[in-house]
Design a protein around this motif. Structure first.
Motif, PDB file in Angstrom:
ATOM      1  N   VAL A 281       0.867  -1.177   0.000  1.00 23.01           N
ATOM      2  CA  VAL A 281       0.000   0.000   0.000  1.00 23.01           C
ATOM      3  C   VAL A 281       0.902   1.224   0.000  1.00 23.01           C
ATOM      4  CG1 VAL A 281      -1.749   1.323   1.248  1.00 23.01           C
ATOM      5  CG2 VAL A 281      -1.850  -1.181   1.251  1.00 23.01           C
ATOM      6  N   THR A 282       0.666   2.118  -0.936  1.00 25.51           N
ATOM      7  CA  THR A 282       1.411   3.376  -1.009  1.00 25.51           C
ATOM      8  C   THR A 282       0.435   4.529  -0.871  1.00 25.51           C
ATOM      9  OG1 THR A 282       3.059   2.386  -2.478  1.00 25.51           O
ATOM     10  CG2 THR A 282       2.973   4.789  -2.388  1.00 25.51           C
ATOM     11  N   ILE A 283       0.745   5.459  -0.008  1.00 24.97           N
ATOM     12  CA  ILE A 283      -0.102   6.627   0.205  1.00 24.97           C
ATOM     13  C   ILE A 283       0.574   7.850  -0.391  1.00 24.97           C
ATOM     14  CG2 ILE A 283      -1.198   8.124   1.916  1.00 24.97           C
ATOM     15  CD1 ILE A 283      -1.162   5.709   3.835  1.00 24.97           C
ATOM     16  N   MET A 284      -0.084   8.470  -1.356  1.00 26.77           N
ATOM     17  CA  MET A 284       0.418   9.714  -1.930  1.00 26.77           C
ATOM     18  C   MET A 284      -0.308  10.886  -1.295  1.00 26.77           C
ATOM     19  SD  MET A 284       0.775  11.036  -5.850  1.00 26.77           S
ATOM     20  CE  MET A 284       2.469  10.464  -5.876  1.00 26.77           C
ATOM     21  N   ASP A 285       0.459  11.828  -0.808  1.00 28.52           N
ATOM     22  CA  ASP A 285      -0.116  12.990  -0.125  1.00 28.52           C
ATOM     23  C   ASP A 285       0.619  14.238  -0.572  1.00 28.52           C
ATOM     24  OD1 ASP A 285      -1.779  14.345   1.542  1.00 28.52           O
ATOM     25  OD2 ASP A 285      -1.055  13.457   3.405  1.00 28.52           O
ATOM     26  N   VAL A 286      -0.088  15.358  -0.569  1.00 30.21           N
ATOM     27  CA  VAL A 286       0.520  16.645  -0.912  1.00 30.21           C
ATOM     28  C   VAL A 286       0.576  17.519   0.341  1.00 30.21           C
ATOM     29  CG1 VAL A 286      -0.225  16.570  -3.327  1.00 30.21           C
ATOM     30  CG2 VAL A 286      -1.719  17.613  -1.615  1.00 30.21           C
ATOM     31  N   PHE A 287       1.570  18.388   0.391  1.00 31.51           N
ATOM     32  CA  PHE A 287       1.734  19.242   1.571  1.00 31.51           C
ATOM     33  C   PHE A 287       1.095  20.620   1.401  1.00 31.51           C
ATOM     34  CE2 PHE A 287       5.737  16.688   2.695  1.00 31.51           C
ATOM     35  CZ  PHE A 287       5.009  15.845   3.503  1.00 31.51           C
ATOM     36  N   ASP A 288       0.536  20.882   0.217  1.00 25.58           N
ATOM     37  CA  ASP A 288      -0.182  22.138   0.047  1.00 25.58           C
ATOM     38  C   ASP A 288      -1.670  21.882   0.242  1.00 25.58           C
ATOM     39  OD1 ASP A 288      -0.586  20.697  -2.242  1.00 25.58           O
ATOM     40  OD2 ASP A 288      -0.223  22.348  -3.633  1.00 25.58           O
ATOM     41  N   GLU A 289      -2.495  22.830  -0.128  1.00 20.39           N
ATOM     42  CA  GLU A 289      -3.931  22.720   0.129  1.00 20.39           C
ATOM     43  C   GLU A 289      -4.598  21.731  -0.812  1.00 20.39           C
ATOM     44  OE1 GLU A 289      -7.952  25.534   0.277  1.00 20.39           O
ATOM     45  OE2 GLU A 289      -5.981  26.447   0.019  1.00 20.39           O
ATOM     46  N   CYS A 290      -5.434  20.855  -0.226  1.00 24.95           N
ATOM     47  CA  CYS A 290      -6.286  19.985  -1.032  1.00 24.95           C
ATOM     48  C   CYS A 290      -7.604  19.840  -0.295  1.00 24.95           C
ATOM     49  CB  CYS A 290      -5.628  18.634  -1.303  1.00 24.95           C
ATOM     50  SG  CYS A 290      -5.622  17.500   0.086  1.00 24.95           S
ATOM     51  N   ALA A 291      -8.533  19.093  -0.881  1.00 25.24           N
ATOM     52  CA  ALA A 291      -9.897  19.026  -0.338  1.00 25.24           C
ATOM     53  C   ALA A 291      -9.963  18.290   0.990  1.00 25.24           C
ATOM     54  CB  ALA A 291     -10.824  18.364  -1.359  1.00 25.24           C
ATOM     55  N   LEU A 292      -8.975  17.453   1.298  1.00 24.12           N
ATOM     56  CA  LEU A 292      -9.019  16.642   2.513  1.00 24.12           C
ATOM     57  C   LEU A 292      -8.324  17.343   3.671  1.00 24.12           C
ATOM     58  CD1 LEU A 292      -8.209  13.133   1.009  1.00 24.12           C
ATOM     59  CD2 LEU A 292     -10.450  14.117   1.517  1.00 24.12           C
ATOM     60  N   SER A 293      -8.952  17.302   4.820  1.00 27.40           N
ATOM     61  CA  SER A 293      -8.392  17.929   6.014  1.00 27.40           C
ATOM     62  C   SER A 293      -7.271  17.070   6.606  1.00 27.40           C
ATOM     63  CB  SER A 293      -9.481  18.142   7.061  1.00 27.40           C
ATOM     64  OG  SER A 293      -9.957  16.895   7.533  1.00 27.40           O
ATOM     65  N   THR A 294      -6.495  17.666   7.496  1.00 30.05           N
ATOM     66  CA  THR A 294      -5.408  16.933   8.156  1.00 30.05           C
ATOM     67  C   THR A 294      -5.916  15.725   8.936  1.00 30.05           C
ATOM     68  OG1 THR A 294      -4.029  18.914   8.276  1.00 30.05           O
ATOM     69  CG2 THR A 294      -3.510  17.130   9.809  1.00 30.05           C
TER      70      THR A 294
ATOM     71  N   TYR B 200      -2.965   2.361   7.704  1.00 31.36           N
ATOM     72  CA  TYR B 200      -1.909   1.624   7.010  1.00 31.36           C
ATOM     73  C   TYR B 200      -0.548   2.048   7.563  1.00 31.36           C
ATOM     74  CZ  TYR B 200      -5.762   0.872   3.735  1.00 31.36           C
ATOM     75  OH  TYR B 200      -6.971   0.556   3.181  1.00 31.36           O
ATOM     76  N   LYS B 201      -0.237   1.554   8.738  1.00 27.66           N
ATOM     77  CA  LYS B 201       0.974   1.984   9.433  1.00 27.66           C
ATOM     78  C   LYS B 201       2.251   1.553   8.719  1.00 27.66           C
ATOM     79  CE  LYS B 201      -1.255   2.043  13.987  1.00 27.66           C
ATOM     80  NZ  LYS B 201      -1.326   3.510  14.051  1.00 27.66           N
ATOM     81  N   ASN B 202       2.177   0.509   7.907  1.00 30.30           N
ATOM     82  CA  ASN B 202       3.358   0.014   7.194  1.00 30.30           C
ATOM     83  C   ASN B 202       3.382   0.433   5.727  1.00 30.30           C
ATOM     84  OD1 ASN B 202       4.348  -1.413   9.489  1.00 30.30           O
ATOM     85  ND2 ASN B 202       2.868  -3.054   9.078  1.00 30.30           N
ATOM     86  N   ALA B 203       2.522   1.382   5.385  1.00 29.08           N
ATOM     87  CA  ALA B 203       2.447   1.811   3.987  1.00 29.08           C
ATOM     88  C   ALA B 203       3.694   2.577   3.569  1.00 29.08           C
ATOM     89  CB  ALA B 203       1.219   2.689   3.779  1.00 29.08           C
ATOM     90  N   LYS B 204       4.019   2.494   2.289  1.00 27.59           N
ATOM     91  CA  LYS B 204       5.035   3.368   1.716  1.00 27.59           C
ATOM     92  C   LYS B 204       4.425   4.753   1.556  1.00 27.59           C
ATOM     93  CE  LYS B 204       8.196   0.374  -0.800  1.00 27.59           C
ATOM     94  NZ  LYS B 204       8.982   0.289  -2.045  1.00 27.59           N
ATOM     95  N   LEU B 205       5.243   5.781   1.700  1.00 28.72           N
ATOM     96  CA  LEU B 205       4.761   7.152   1.599  1.00 28.72           C
ATOM     97  C   LEU B 205       5.350   7.822   0.366  1.00 28.72           C
ATOM     98  CD1 LEU B 205       5.085   8.218   5.352  1.00 28.72           C
ATOM     99  CD2 LEU B 205       3.121   7.185   4.180  1.00 28.72           C
ATOM    100  N   ALA B 206       4.492   8.448  -0.411  1.00 29.87           N
ATOM    101  CA  ALA B 206       4.908   9.203  -1.591  1.00 29.87           C
ATOM    102  C   ALA B 206       4.466  10.647  -1.383  1.00 29.87           C
ATOM    103  CB  ALA B 206       4.273   8.611  -2.853  1.00 29.87           C
ATOM    104  N   HIS B 207       5.312  11.437  -0.769  1.00 35.01           N
ATOM    105  CA  HIS B 207       4.971  12.813  -0.419  1.00 35.01           C
ATOM    106  C   HIS B 207       5.396  13.791  -1.508  1.00 35.01           C
ATOM    107  CE1 HIS B 207       4.753  11.812   4.149  1.00 35.01           C
ATOM    108  NE2 HIS B 207       3.579  11.697   3.555  1.00 35.01           N
ATOM    109  N   LEU B 208       4.513  14.700  -1.813  1.00 38.24           N
ATOM    110  CA  LEU B 208       4.796  15.768  -2.768  1.00 38.24           C
ATOM    111  C   LEU B 208       4.708  17.109  -2.049  1.00 38.24           C
ATOM    112  CD1 LEU B 208       2.617  14.568  -5.794  1.00 38.24           C
ATOM    113  CD2 LEU B 208       5.066  14.245  -5.472  1.00 38.24           C
TER     114      LEU B 208
END
Length: 287
Positions: free
Chosen positions: A223-236, A246-254
């Motif tokens: 499981v890979t979670i892609m997240d952005v650090f600027d504004e998007c529709a989803l709250s923190t 998904y505590k063991n997920a890979k993280l794909a941060h932008l």
């Protein structure tokens, strides 16, 4: 709305439309229901990566991934579902689709609603373990985070203009770069192309209470979670819930990318899909 986007008139998009045909595949008893499919890359690969669009998206919103990854030898498919009014109905329809296309196991990339449905499908087929990996982009695990759960049963009767305004309130074009603006313009164009039934059914699935059961997804290899650090529709808090799930997920941060990084930051997204080995380790064999 009638927004005209730069993406829709770009050489890249025109190349995509001329080289990757749009197919309609009917897998339901109701012949008026057809999945819209773009299929790119070698047909010999039987474990493809399937992209699922958000509420506002059509199958071609992933044209940058299909062009780039398909040319590099990956089997990549974008699938836009017909009108379904429940998660279960969608899951059964998607199962029939991959059965029809001859895929026993798949990788899935889902954005927003597409990411939620990807998780629910993995849950739905947990006994047969048909999902190899999930790439979740700006998505959620619980529809109760949305404020329309009590009124979702009435979406079927609301006019298109009201439904579209509900979606567009999350499209912020202030203080963002030109690539994000272009991505929003393109998505507005796609949103405007949806019928009232398409949009009402998607919003119903998006807002009627439903939650992912992570225990049923333990078989998914990656499981890979892609997240952005600027504004998007989803709250923190919404983002934190998926991290906890998904505590063991890979993280794909932008660093940035807005709601639609697969458009506004397509090069980075495509690199993650390759360099993080989301697809490649599974291309050469069928599990």
């Amino acid at each position: 709305m009638n927004c005209v986007s730069d993406y829709a008139h770009s050489n890249e998009y025109n190349s995509f439309r001329s080289s990757v045909p749009l197919k309609t595949i009917i897998v339901d008893p109701d012949s008026s229901k057809g999945w819209k499919i773009y299929d790119s890359g070698p047909r010999s690969i039987s474990t493809p990566l399937i992209f699922l669009p958000p509420v506002s998206g059509t199958a071609d919103v992933y044209f940058k991934q299909l062009l780039s990854l398909g040319a590099k030898g990956y089997r990549v498919i974008s699938a836009e579902h017909p009108v379904y009014w429940s998660v279960r109905e969608w899951c059964e329809g998607f199962r029939r689709l991959i059965d029809y296309m001859g895929f026993y196991k798949v990788h899935i990339f889902g954005a927003s609603l597409g990411g939620f449905l990807a998780q629910k499908f993995a849950e739905h087929v947990s006994s047969s373990r048909r999902v190899i990996s999930l790439f979740l982009c700006n998505t959620f695990i619980d529809t109760s985070v949305f404020s329309y759960s009590e009124s979702a049963s009435l979406f079927w009767m609301l006019p298109s203009v009201v439904l579209k305004k509900m979606v567009m309130r999350n499209f912020n074009t202030s203080d963002v770069d030109s690539h994000i603006v272009d991505s929003i313009d393109f998505m507005v164009e796609k949103l405007d192309s949806l019928s009232q039934q398409d949009l009402a059914s998607r919003l119903t699935i998006n807002c009627v209470h439903s939650r992912v059961n992570p225990e049923k997804l333990s078989y998914v290899r990656m499981v890979t979670i892609m997240d952005v650090f600027d504004e998007c529709a989803l709250s923190t808090p919404v983002r934190e819930k998926i991290y906890d799930c998904y505590k063991n997920a890979k993280l794909a941060h932008l660093k940035s990318g807005g709601n639609f990084p697969y458009l506004s930051r397509s090069d980075e997204v495509n690199l993650f899909l390759q360099e993080e080995q989301i697809i490649e380790p599974f291309l050469s064999f069928l599990l």
